[in-house]
Design a protein around this motif. Structure first.
Motif, mmCIF file in Angstrom:
data_model
loop_
_atom_site.group_PDB
_atom_site.id
_atom_site.type_symbol
_atom_site.label_atom_id
_atom_site.label_comp_id
_atom_site.label_asym_id
_atom_site.label_seq_id
_atom_site.Cartn_x
_atom_site.Cartn_y
_atom_site.Cartn_z
ATOM 1 N N LYS A 84 0.823 -1.217 0.000
ATOM 2 C CA LYS A 84 0.000 0.000 0.000
ATOM 3 C C LYS A 84 0.859 1.271 0.000
ATOM 4 C CE LYS A 84 -2.027 -1.301 3.856
ATOM 5 N NZ LYS A 84 -1.219 -2.497 4.144
ATOM 6 N N SER A 85 1.818 1.334 0.935
ATOM 7 C CA SER A 85 2.669 2.534 0.984
ATOM 8 C C SER A 85 3.557 2.616 -0.256
ATOM 9 C CB SER A 85 3.539 2.531 2.245
ATOM 10 O OG SER A 85 2.739 2.649 3.395
ATOM 11 N N THR A 86 3.971 1.451 -0.754
ATOM 12 C CA THR A 86 4.779 1.431 -1.979
ATOM 13 C C THR A 86 3.985 2.038 -3.137
ATOM 14 O OG1 THR A 86 5.924 -0.535 -1.204
ATOM 15 C CG2 THR A 86 6.060 -0.067 -3.554
ATOM 16 N N PHE A 127 1.877 11.290 5.211
ATOM 17 C CA PHE A 127 2.718 10.113 5.405
ATOM 18 C C PHE A 127 2.177 9.220 6.503
ATOM 19 C CE2 PHE A 127 5.308 12.918 2.987
ATOM 20 C CZ PHE A 127 6.056 12.075 2.177
ATOM 21 N N GLN A 128 2.619 7.943 6.486
ATOM 22 C CA GLN A 128 2.133 6.964 7.473
ATOM 23 C C GLN A 128 2.543 7.402 8.879
ATOM 24 O OE1 GLN A 128 2.939 2.978 6.278
ATOM 25 N NE2 GLN A 128 2.112 2.066 8.137
ATOM 26 N N ASN A 129 3.757 7.932 9.017
ATOM 27 C CA ASN A 129 4.183 8.460 10.312
ATOM 28 C C ASN A 129 4.043 9.969 10.282
ATOM 29 O OD1 ASN A 129 5.097 5.876 11.302
ATOM 30 N ND2 ASN A 129 6.739 6.098 9.797
ATOM 31 N N LEU A 182 -3.851 9.682 1.326
ATOM 32 C CA LEU A 182 -3.807 9.653 2.790
ATOM 33 C C LEU A 182 -3.318 8.290 3.261
ATOM 34 C CD1 LEU A 182 -7.359 11.149 2.979
ATOM 35 C CD2 LEU A 182 -5.366 12.333 3.883
ATOM 36 N N ASP A 183 -2.118 8.247 3.838
ATOM 37 C CA ASP A 183 -1.582 6.969 4.312
ATOM 38 C C ASP A 183 -1.857 6.832 5.804
ATOM 39 O OD1 ASP A 183 -0.356 4.520 4.416
ATOM 40 O OD2 ASP A 183 1.579 5.195 3.654
ATOM 41 N N GLU A 184 -2.852 6.037 6.141
ATOM 42 C CA GLU A 184 -3.259 5.756 7.518
ATOM 43 C C GLU A 184 -3.532 7.028 8.348
ATOM 44 O OE1 GLU A 184 -1.463 2.524 9.501
ATOM 45 O OE2 GLU A 184 -0.926 1.490 7.647
ATOM 46 N N PRO A 185 -4.528 7.818 7.923
ATOM 47 C CA PRO A 185 -4.809 9.079 8.618
ATOM 48 C C PRO A 185 -5.315 8.916 10.047
ATOM 49 C CG PRO A 185 -6.514 8.614 7.000
ATOM 50 C CD PRO A 185 -5.417 7.623 6.758
HETATM 51 MG MG LIG Z 1 2.247 1.181 4.779
#
Ligand SMILES: [Mg+2]
Ligand SMILES: Nc1ncnc2c1ncn2[C@@H]1O[C@H](COP(=O)(O)OP(=O)(O)OP(=O)(O)O)[C@@H](O)[C@H]1O
Length: 256
Positions: free
Chosen positions: A44-46, A86-88, A177-180
């Motif tokens: 997913k993040s990739t 970003f995820q973080n 949106l990566d893991e909002p």
């Molecule tokens: Mg990820």
């Protein structure tokens, strides 16, 4: 039929033999709230990193508004109208919320961090317009009273909102949106879900959402694409995806 806003076709990327993305295809229409879900390491993040130009896929195509963007530099992709979180959490802790949002806006308008810094002293009219936009976005996201506060000491859930606000200050056509809601409590999650829905419907911003919180994803998404080991195993409405045997087997069995 109009051209989809984003078209991903047969996208593939390997890291030292690991197929992070393996022939992924889907497209997102203008105005859609589209989710990508799947187990840890599914790609997913990739996928996000490919769309925002940080990773260069081994093969495939990514078209935005009908134009191929594969191989385009990240800052040009951002300027073309694709913003991301970003995820973080990735905010400057010593800046105030206002500074953080203004910087995002200047960077975007001038393209490139250095240009944004150097041309800080611009016309008063430009400054007022930027400030107006920043205040508008902050109010919409419930950050209006926190504009003068430093970001660092704010609770995690609020920092995630600042990140979202920052990407909205760029006035994107597509928001990744990566893991909002990662790390948020139940109440913060419900508020963020409502905010995302509102931003999608009121501002008409198309969204591509990656999230592990299934009730949140299923509650606000128009369509859901499921990845497993870099492959697309389902693409349908939330109601259909939760009943899909392959999805339950690969992911939802454990997540629900
Ligand atoms: Mg990820
Ligand atoms: N920069 C990298 N170098 C090497 N391998 C990578 C890199 N980025 C991702 N990978 C690998 O690619 C695969 C997909 O990772 P990715 O981060 O896209 O998963 P994800 O779906 O976002 O997972 P999570 O839900 O845990 O965030 C994993 O096997 C991961 O280890």
């Amino acid at each position: 039929m109009s051209t989809p806003l984003l078209e991903i076709e047969d996208l593939a990327l390997s890291f030292a033999g690991v197929r992070a993305l393996d022939g992924v295809t889907f497209s997102i229409d203008e105005g859609e709230l589209f989710a990508v879900i799947g187990p840890n390491g599914a790609g997913k993040s990739t996928l996000f990193n490919c769309i925002s130009g940080i990773y260069r896929p081994g093969s495939g195509s990514i078209r935005f508004g009908g134009t191929e963007i594969l191989g385009t530099a990240p800052h040009r992709i951002a300027k073309a109208g694709i913003a991301r979180t970003f995820q973080n959490v990735d905010v400057f802790p010593a800046m105030t919320v206002r500074e953080c949002l203004l910087l995002a806006r200047h960077q975007h308008l001038r393209s490139g961090a250095l240009a944004g810094m150097i041309r800080w002293g611009r016309s008063a009219r430009e400054e007022r317009a930027a400030l107006r936009r920043v205040t508008e976005v902050a109010d919409r996201l419930g950050l209006g009273d926190l504009l003068g506060r430093e970001v660092g000491p704010l609770p995690h859930g609020v920092q995630k909102r600042v990140e979202l606000a920052r990407s909205l200050c760029m006035e994107p056509r597509l928001l990744l949106l990566d893991e909002p809601v990662a790390g948020m409590n139940h109440e913060e999650t419900a508020e963020m879900a409502a905010t995302l829905s509102e931003v999608n419907s009121d501002l008409g911003i198309t969204m591509l959402l990656v999230e592990h919180d299934m009730s949140m994803v299923m509650g606000i998404s128009d369509r859901v694409c499921v990845l497993d080991f870099g492959r697309r195993i389902a693409l349908d409405t939330p109601a259909a995806v939760v009943r899909d045997a392959a999805v339950i087997d690969a992911y939802l069995g454990g997540a629900l």
